[in-house]
Motif scaffolding. Structure first.
Motif, PDB file in Angstrom:
ATOM      1  N   LYS A  28      14.198  38.306  19.671  1.00  0.00           N
ATOM      2  CA  LYS A  28      12.946  38.390  20.428  1.00  0.00           C
ATOM      3  C   LYS A  28      11.755  38.797  19.550  1.00  0.00           C
ATOM      4  CE  LYS A  28      15.329  39.688  24.741  1.00  0.00           C
ATOM      5  NZ  LYS A  28      14.773  38.843  25.812  1.00  0.00           N
ATOM      6  N   GLY A  29      12.010  39.026  18.262  1.00  0.00           N
ATOM      7  CA  GLY A  29      10.918  39.305  17.347  1.00  0.00           C
ATOM      8  C   GLY A  29      10.697  40.771  17.015  1.00  0.00           C
ATOM      9  N   TYR A  30      11.551  41.665  17.481  1.00  0.00           N
ATOM     10  CA  TYR A  30      11.384  43.091  17.212  1.00  0.00           C
ATOM     11  C   TYR A  30      11.995  43.461  15.857  1.00  0.00           C
ATOM     12  CZ  TYR A  30      10.257  43.500  22.188  1.00  0.00           C
ATOM     13  OH  TYR A  30       9.683  43.362  23.433  1.00  0.00           O
ATOM     14  N   SER A  31      11.462  44.501  15.246  1.00  0.00           N
ATOM     15  CA  SER A  31      12.112  45.088  14.071  1.00  0.00           C
ATOM     16  C   SER A  31      13.210  46.023  14.576  1.00  0.00           C
ATOM     17  CB  SER A  31      11.110  45.846  13.206  1.00  0.00           C
ATOM     18  OG  SER A  31      10.521  46.922  13.918  1.00  0.00           O
ATOM     19  N   VAL A  32      14.395  45.871  14.011  1.00  0.00           N
ATOM     20  CA  VAL A  32      15.581  46.549  14.550  1.00  0.00           C
ATOM     21  C   VAL A  32      16.319  47.269  13.432  1.00  0.00           C
ATOM     22  CG1 VAL A  32      17.777  46.251  15.772  1.00  0.00           C
ATOM     23  CG2 VAL A  32      15.819  44.791  16.341  1.00  0.00           C
ATOM     24  N   GLY A  33      16.660  48.518  13.663  1.00  0.00           N
ATOM     25  CA  GLY A  33      17.563  49.264  12.794  1.00  0.00           C
ATOM     26  C   GLY A  33      18.829  49.591  13.553  1.00  0.00           C
ATOM     27  N   VAL A  34      19.971  49.399  12.919  1.00  0.00           N
ATOM     28  CA  VAL A  34      21.269  49.698  13.528  1.00  0.00           C
ATOM     29  C   VAL A  34      21.915  50.826  12.740  1.00  0.00           C
ATOM     30  CG1 VAL A  34      23.537  48.807  14.188  1.00  0.00           C
ATOM     31  CG2 VAL A  34      21.538  47.290  14.248  1.00  0.00           C
ATOM     32  N   LEU A 506      37.840  49.054  35.337  1.00  0.00           N
ATOM     33  CA  LEU A 506      37.989  47.598  35.255  1.00  0.00           C
ATOM     34  C   LEU A 506      39.431  47.147  35.411  1.00  0.00           C
ATOM     35  CD1 LEU A 506      35.617  46.825  32.236  1.00  0.00           C
ATOM     36  CD2 LEU A 506      35.057  46.856  34.673  1.00  0.00           C
ATOM     37  N   GLY A 507      40.370  47.928  34.888  1.00  0.00           N
ATOM     38  CA  GLY A 507      41.767  47.526  34.954  1.00  0.00           C
ATOM     39  C   GLY A 507      42.146  46.466  33.944  1.00  0.00           C
ATOM     40  N   VAL A 508      41.207  46.064  33.071  1.00  0.00           N
ATOM     41  CA  VAL A 508      41.477  45.111  31.988  1.00  0.00           C
ATOM     42  C   VAL A 508      40.765  45.614  30.738  1.00  0.00           C
ATOM     43  CG1 VAL A 508      41.719  43.127  33.532  1.00  0.00           C
ATOM     44  CG2 VAL A 508      39.481  43.645  32.535  1.00  0.00           C
ATOM     45  N   ASN A 509      41.088  45.026  29.602  1.00  0.00           N
ATOM     46  CA  ASN A 509      40.414  45.360  28.355  1.00  0.00           C
ATOM     47  C   ASN A 509      38.909  45.160  28.543  1.00  0.00           C
ATOM     48  OD1 ASN A 509      43.010  43.787  28.178  1.00  0.00           O
ATOM     49  ND2 ASN A 509      43.077  44.835  26.228  1.00  0.00           N
ATOM     50  N   PRO A 510      38.067  46.149  28.223  1.00  0.00           N
ATOM     51  CA  PRO A 510      36.660  46.097  28.626  1.00  0.00           C
ATOM     52  C   PRO A 510      35.708  45.380  27.681  1.00  0.00           C
ATOM     53  CG  PRO A 510      37.141  48.224  27.671  1.00  0.00           C
ATOM     54  CD  PRO A 510      38.456  47.473  27.707  1.00  0.00           C
ATOM     55  N   GLY A 511      36.181  44.901  26.526  1.00  0.00           N
ATOM     56  CA  GLY A 511      35.281  44.332  25.529  1.00  0.00           C
ATOM     57  C   GLY A 511      34.390  43.223  26.054  1.00  0.00           C
ATOM     58  N   LEU A 512      34.967  42.292  26.806  1.00  0.00           N
ATOM     59  CA  LEU A 512      34.180  41.171  27.313  1.00  0.00           C
ATOM     60  C   LEU A 512      33.141  41.643  28.318  1.00  0.00           C
ATOM     61  CD1 LEU A 512      33.862  38.065  27.170  1.00  0.00           C
ATOM     62  CD2 LEU A 512      35.384  37.927  29.148  1.00  0.00           C
ATOM     63  N   THR A 513      33.513  42.599  29.173  1.00  0.00           N
ATOM     64  CA  THR A 513      32.574  43.098  30.179  1.00  0.00           C
ATOM     65  C   THR A 513      31.433  43.864  29.525  1.00  0.00           C
ATOM     66  OG1 THR A 513      34.251  43.169  31.915  1.00  0.00           O
ATOM     67  CG2 THR A 513      32.333  44.601  32.195  1.00  0.00           C
ATOM     68  N   ILE A 514      31.715  44.677  28.512  1.00  0.00           N
ATOM     69  CA  ILE A 514      30.643  45.379  27.812  1.00  0.00           C
ATOM     70  C   ILE A 514      29.688  44.383  27.175  1.00  0.00           C
ATOM     71  CG2 ILE A 514      30.109  46.969  25.923  1.00  0.00           C
ATOM     72  CD1 ILE A 514      32.883  48.250  26.426  1.00  0.00           C
ATOM     73  N   THR A 515      30.234  43.326  26.579  1.00  0.00           N
ATOM     74  CA  THR A 515      29.400  42.294  25.964  1.00  0.00           C
ATOM     75  C   THR A 515      28.531  41.609  27.010  1.00  0.00           C
ATOM     76  OG1 THR A 515      31.153  41.916  24.340  1.00  0.00           O
ATOM     77  CG2 THR A 515      29.449  40.236  24.496  1.00  0.00           C
ATOM     78  N   ALA A 516      29.133  41.228  28.130  1.00  0.00           N
ATOM     79  CA  ALA A 516      28.385  40.545  29.186  1.00  0.00           C
ATOM     80  C   ALA A 516      27.318  41.457  29.787  1.00  0.00           C
ATOM     81  CB  ALA A 516      29.343  40.054  30.272  1.00  0.00           C
ATOM     82  N   MET A 517      27.640  42.731  29.968  1.00  0.00           N
ATOM     83  CA  MET A 517      26.648  43.670  30.502  1.00  0.00           C
ATOM     84  C   MET A 517      25.490  43.850  29.526  1.00  0.00           C
ATOM     85  SD  MET A 517      27.468  44.758  33.563  1.00  0.00           S
ATOM     86  CE  MET A 517      26.662  46.345  33.783  1.00  0.00           C
ATOM     87  N   ALA A 518      25.780  43.858  28.228  1.00  0.00           N
ATOM     88  CA  ALA A 518      24.719  43.961  27.235  1.00  0.00           C
ATOM     89  C   ALA A 518      23.834  42.719  27.242  1.00  0.00           C
ATOM     90  CB  ALA A 518      25.323  44.183  25.849  1.00  0.00           C
ATOM     91  N   GLU A 519      24.447  41.554  27.401  1.00  0.00           N
ATOM     92  CA  GLU A 519      23.650  40.315  27.512  1.00  0.00           C
ATOM     93  C   GLU A 519      22.716  40.415  28.715  1.00  0.00           C
ATOM     94  OE1 GLU A 519      23.204  37.812  25.651  1.00  0.00           O
ATOM     95  OE2 GLU A 519      24.965  37.405  24.428  1.00  0.00           O
ATOM     96  N   ARG A 520      23.228  40.908  29.817  1.00  0.00           N
ATOM     97  CA  ARG A 520      22.386  41.065  31.009  1.00  0.00           C
ATOM     98  C   ARG A 520      21.254  42.050  30.754  1.00  0.00           C
ATOM     99  NH1 ARG A 520      22.096  44.818  35.045  1.00  0.00           N
ATOM    100  NH2 ARG A 520      21.307  44.070  37.069  1.00  0.00           N
ATOM    101  N   ALA A 521      21.571  43.175  30.106  1.00  0.00           N
ATOM    102  CA  ALA A 521      20.550  44.191  29.841  1.00  0.00           C
ATOM    103  C   ALA A 521      19.411  43.625  29.006  1.00  0.00           C
ATOM    104  CB  ALA A 521      21.184  45.388  29.127  1.00  0.00           C
ATOM    105  N   MET A 522      19.735  42.760  28.073  1.00  0.00           N
ATOM    106  CA  MET A 522      18.703  42.199  27.182  1.00  0.00           C
ATOM    107  C   MET A 522      17.757  41.247  27.911  1.00  0.00           C
ATOM    108  SD  MET A 522      18.795  43.507  24.173  1.00  0.00           S
ATOM    109  CE  MET A 522      19.083  45.066  25.033  1.00  0.00           C
ATOM    110  N   THR A 523      18.186  40.729  29.057  1.00  0.00           N
ATOM    111  CA  THR A 523      17.292  39.816  29.795  1.00  0.00           C
ATOM    112  C   THR A 523      16.101  40.563  30.389  1.00  0.00           C
ATOM    113  OG1 THR A 523      18.477  40.057  31.918  1.00  0.00           O
ATOM    114  CG2 THR A 523      19.244  38.337  30.396  1.00  0.00           C
ATOM    115  N   PHE A 524      16.185  41.886  30.498  1.00  0.00           N
ATOM    116  CA  PHE A 524      15.091  42.661  31.079  1.00  0.00           C
ATOM    117  C   PHE A 524      14.042  43.076  30.041  1.00  0.00           C
ATOM    118  CE2 PHE A 524      18.836  43.620  33.809  1.00  0.00           C
ATOM    119  CZ  PHE A 524      18.367  42.994  34.970  1.00  0.00           C
ATOM    120  N   ILE A 525      14.314  42.823  28.770  1.00  0.00           N
ATOM    121  CA  ILE A 525      13.373  43.181  27.714  1.00  0.00           C
ATOM    122  C   ILE A 525      12.644  41.923  27.265  1.00  0.00           C
ATOM    123  CG2 ILE A 525      13.139  44.090  25.361  1.00  0.00           C
ATOM    124  CD1 ILE A 525      15.567  45.858  25.932  1.00  0.00           C
ATOM    125  N   PRO A 526      11.327  41.866  27.406  1.00  0.00           N
ATOM    126  CA  PRO A 526      10.585  40.652  27.075  1.00  0.00           C
ATOM    127  C   PRO A 526      10.483  40.460  25.567  1.00  0.00           C
ATOM    128  CG  PRO A 526       9.073  42.412  27.632  1.00  0.00           C
ATOM    129  CD  PRO A 526      10.448  42.957  27.880  1.00  0.00           C
TER     130      PRO A 526
END
Length: 529
Positions: A28-34, A506-526
């Motif tokens: 999205k064009g932001y400067s990012v540090g991890v 969740l009752g299942v390995n959570p990796g995919l759900t965490i990834t999908a939730m993060a994808e959703r969260a990013m849709t709220f940041i312009p």
């Protein structure tokens, strides 16, 4: 107030939530540090077996600089990863979608139209992570299928969806291909060899770890990764609500003495340090972030897990071959079992294995000791570490039935110098009776020895690799730490985007759900203007 910041966004942690956030924010064009506490790994760096403790275990205080951590608490033993790429470096690749019922449970119930929104984000996550159905069935998978058929669960047998590259049809194992996922823009890959070493670090470039997708593109788009760096403080700059940005104090995570403490400033901060790491950091920063909800540390879940198994002494089977988790079965509507393995020679976990006996508390310990005296050869074989990976079919048992823990910081009698993250409250179930019956019957039928962990027998302590919650969503600060857009209540520009945010079991390995939730969260940041 600082006129400028070092970064537009600092992401703390590079696991599933952090990697997605870094990739999409850079896009999205932001400067990012991890900021990542663990080390950066390549295929050549990984240990061949788990006996190479210095390269496998993460305990910097003991000069063990691996990527796998075992954290014992009063109520549970938590297994987790520390590396650039987070838990993806050591996880078992399993990418499952939880049942729809999870969206109607827990603190996130009614906060969004989850069943309508989430399928698109799961699809994006699957594409980015290269999820495919496992085509490699080893002895462990075939044995699980036979056991399921013998006990009437045969139709429920399934091959797992995993984040692994298997190559083109007809490829020899280990065949090199240019990037097969991103139109040639990603790194080259090799097809899986089915060695079973996924959780010891893939030495063959077949496992779709985050440094080969989300983090790879984050760096290509300008994100800067600060590895071997720990955040020790986080506080607002200027305005108390964080509207002027944040200052993070960081130091080396691998140094004993010269920790090179320094500060970094950011307009926004994304906390993605895993459920344990995010809780721990926010609790330690309570003086500088006093408005954080009192729900911090509550609603911590473990997927209601149990780890048991069956060991087959001798050379008839090789349970180490295949994918780390290649198949599974359902034994009722709430419980499923996955077949787990380690690569041949990775026997270190055999040190904490022992003969399984049913029961609870002191009666279970006495029954265990009595069985050891009655069947000394079986007792020794169950606990003998050498040959463990080749001989053992490990069962990872998970349930959607809810049970929660609370975590808090407090001083312990054995270490009064600083406050430690501790579990509190009521105990969660240590074992799953239905799975125990399945294990004992399977062992008796097919000539094996039922096993469990010594921590479960002696200390009534279950194990989990899937700690989630602690900073859960809620409709206000009285019911959660963050809102449905992952924003921390009471602060601007502060987010929690990782397993800590998940609001139900969740009752299942959570990796995919965490990834999908993060994808959703990013849709709220312009995009950056």
């Amino acid at each position: 107030m600082a006129a400028t910041h070092d970064f537009d966004y600092v992401v703390v942690g590079s696991g599933f939530g952090g990697s997605v956030s870094a990739c999409r924010l850079a896009e999205k064009g932001y400067s990012v540090g991890v900021i990542e506490m663990g080390k950066r790994w390549t295929e050549a760096d990984f240990p061949k077996t788990t006996w190479n403790l210095r390269k496998w275990l993460w305990r910097p205080g003991l000069k063990l600089f691996g990527f796998y951590n075992m954290r014992p608490f009063k109520h549970v033993m938590i297994l987790c990863g520390n590396a650039v790429g987070g838990g993806s470096i050591t996880y078992a690749n399993t990418m499952l979608v939880p049942p729809p019922s999870v969206w109607n449970d827990g603190s996130w119930k009614g906060l969004a139209d989850w069943e309508r929104e989430m399928p698109a984000h799961y699809a994006t996550a699957r594409r980015m992570l290269g999820v495919a159905k496992n085509p490699i069935l080893g002895d462990a998978d075939h044995m699980l299928k036979r056991m399921a058929e013998d006990q009437g669960f045969g139709p429920s047998f399934y091959q797992t969806d995993v984040a692994v590259y298997f190559g083109a049809e007809g490829d020899a194992p280990g065949t090199l291909h240019p990037d097969p996922y991103f139109d040639g823009e990603g790194p080259p890959r090799r097809s899986c060899v089915g060695c079973g070493g996924c959780m010891v670090g893939c030495r063959f470039n077949a496992k779709n770890t985050l440094d080969k997708n989300y983090l790879y593109f984050a760096e290509k788009r300008g994100a800067k990764i600060l590895a071997e760096t720990r955040v020790v403080d986080l506080k607002p700059l200027g305005a108390a609500d964080g509207s002027d940005g944040y200052e993070l104090t960081v130091e080396s995570s691998t140094a004993w003495l010269f920790k090179q403490r320094r500060t970094i400033t950011a307009r926004h901060v994304v906390l993605s340090a895993s459920a344990l790491g995010t809780m721990d950091l926010l609790m330690r920063c309570k003086n500088s972030l006093p408005a954080v909800s009192e729900r911090l540390g509550h609603d911590v879940r473990t997927n209601a897990e149990s780890i048991v198994g069956v060991r087959f002494p001798g050379n008839e089977h090789d349970m180490s071959k295949g994918i780390a988790i290649g198949s599974g079965i359902h034994i009722d509507d709430y419980t499923h079992i996955e077949a787990v393995r380690y690569s041949r020679g990775s026997d270190a976990l055999g040190l904490i294995a022992t003969l399984f006996v049913a029961g609870k508390g002191w009666r279970r310990i006495f029954a265990w000791l009595w069985n050891g005296m009655k069947h000394p050869i079986k007792f020794i074989r169950a606990a003998w570490p050498f040959g463990f990976a080749r001989q053992t079919l490990i069962f990872l048992v998970m349930q959607t039935i809810d049970a929660t823990l609370t975590f808090e910081l407090r001083r312990r009698w054995f270490w009064p110098f600083t406050r430690l993250l501790c579990s509190a409250g009521m105990r969660i179930p240590t074992n799953i009776p239905l799975a125990n019956v399945f294990t004992e019957r399977a062992a008796a039928k097919f000539g094996g020895i039922p096993i469990t962990s010594t921590s479960e027998i002696l200390f009534d302590l279950p194990m989990t690799a899937h700690c989630i919650g602690g900073c859960v969503m809620g409709n206000d600060a009285a019911h959660g730490v963050i809102d449905a857009q992952h924003r921390v209540f009471g602060y601007q520009g502060l987010y929690v985007i990782d397993g800590a945010a998940l609001g139900a079991n969740l009752g299942v390995n959570p990796g995919l759900t965490i990834t999908a939730m993060a994808e959703r969260a990013m849709t709220f940041i312009p995009p950056r203007s």
